[in-house]
Design an enzyme around this catalytic site. Structure first.
Site, PDB file in Angstrom:
ATOM      1  N   TYR A  30     -26.248  80.244  17.750  1.00 58.25           N
ATOM      2  CA  TYR A  30     -27.522  79.561  17.500  1.00 58.25           C
ATOM      3  C   TYR A  30     -28.369  79.512  18.768  1.00 58.25           C
ATOM      4  CZ  TYR A  30     -30.623  75.824  15.794  1.00 58.25           C
ATOM      5  OH  TYR A  30     -31.712  75.075  15.402  1.00 58.25           O
ATOM      6  N   SER A  59     -35.893  75.299  18.646  1.00 60.10           N
ATOM      7  CA  SER A  59     -34.993  74.151  18.756  1.00 60.10           C
ATOM      8  C   SER A  59     -34.980  73.738  20.217  1.00 60.10           C
ATOM      9  CB  SER A  59     -33.577  74.572  18.326  1.00 60.10           C
ATOM     10  OG  SER A  59     -32.604  73.617  18.721  1.00 60.10           O
TER      11      SER A  59
END
Length: 267
Positions: A158, A145
């Site tokens: 995350y 990401s």
């Protein structure tokens, strides 16, 4: 040995929808048989399998729940056995929460770390062992990401997982390069997928003024980069993180001078 004869078999975790689905189709189009995995959407996985088979490639489907470790990683060996080899692994399965760190309980933290870091580690380890035993090279591609590289309020677990996966990618790249196995990360920004809640929206119709390209990305735009890295011509590319974000990460200082409110503090 040039290690260009690795098995034309790819496993894509979390490929029942979104980036994983687009990647499975892209790799099938490039001539790979594909192992598809899902956590809960069996119908979506079977639909993807049908699309792969329509392209003339073999496909096997398995359930993979990366919160049930270490045993869940057995699926990699199961799929490789069913498809007769393994040349490419794409770690795409993932999860996330939107909770400030001070409010994140340990169970939430552990689930995100298990699915987004522990699971990819175990799956990549299984894949690497098979590729080393075969002696023909291979490709491991981890979908991280932009938050492998930059933080986001409310995404502590995350970001920690994706940052860890980014560095694991680099270490494995060092360790496996001499055996013809490349290891890279692909780091998407906002992509129109179920995980971002806008999978039914044409990203070209959505305005994102804070992103230089001006819109979210399409899952196929990420899959195209994965397919490039999976191919034999990418043999000299390893240990890199390929950002696919429309320029989002370029906007740090610009956002700092142009944000007009404190809304960002709430995630």
């Amino acid at each position: 040995m040039r290690f260009h004869d690795y098995d034309r078999v790819a496993i894509v975790t979390g490929s029942d929808s979104g980036i994983g689905e687009a990647t499975a189709i892209a790799l099938a189009t490039a001539g790979f048989d594909v192992g598809v995995t899902f956590r809960s959407d069996s119908a979506g996985a079977e639909e993807v399998a049908g699309k792969v088979r329509e392209l003339g490639r073999r496909c096997e489907v398995r359930r993979l729940d990366l919160s049930r470790l270490p045993g869940a990683a057995d699926v990699i060996d199961d799929l490789a056995g069913a498809l007769g080899g393994l040349g490419v692994l794409v770690n795409c399965a993932g999860t996330g929460i939107s909770t400030p760190v001070v409010d994140t309980d340990y169970e939430q933290w552990r689930e995100v770390l298990a699915v987004d870091l522990d699971g990819p580690f175990l799956c990549a380890q299984r894949a690497a062992r098979r590729m080393l035993a075969a002696g023909r090279g291979g490709r491991i591609i981890n979908i991280t990401s932009v938050h492998e590289h930059a933080p986001r309020v409310g995404a502590g677990a995350y970001c920690a997982a994706k940052g860890g996966l980014g560095l694991l990618t680099k270490v494995m790249a060092q360790e496996l390069a001499a055996s013809g196995i490349t290891v890279n990360a692909v780091a998407p920004g906002e992509i129109a997928t179920p995980m971002t809640g806008n999978e039914d929206v044409d990203p070209f119709t959505v305005s994102r003024p804070g992103v230089p390209v001006g819109r979210p990305g399409d899952a196929n735009e990420v899959a195209a980069v994965v397919a490039m890295l999976a191919g034999p011509d990418a043999a000299y590319v390893t240990g890199a993180s390929w950002v696919v974000d429309g320029g989002m990460l370029l906007m740090g200082p610009q956002a700092g001078s142009h944000l007009q409110s404190d809304d960002w503090r709430n995630g």
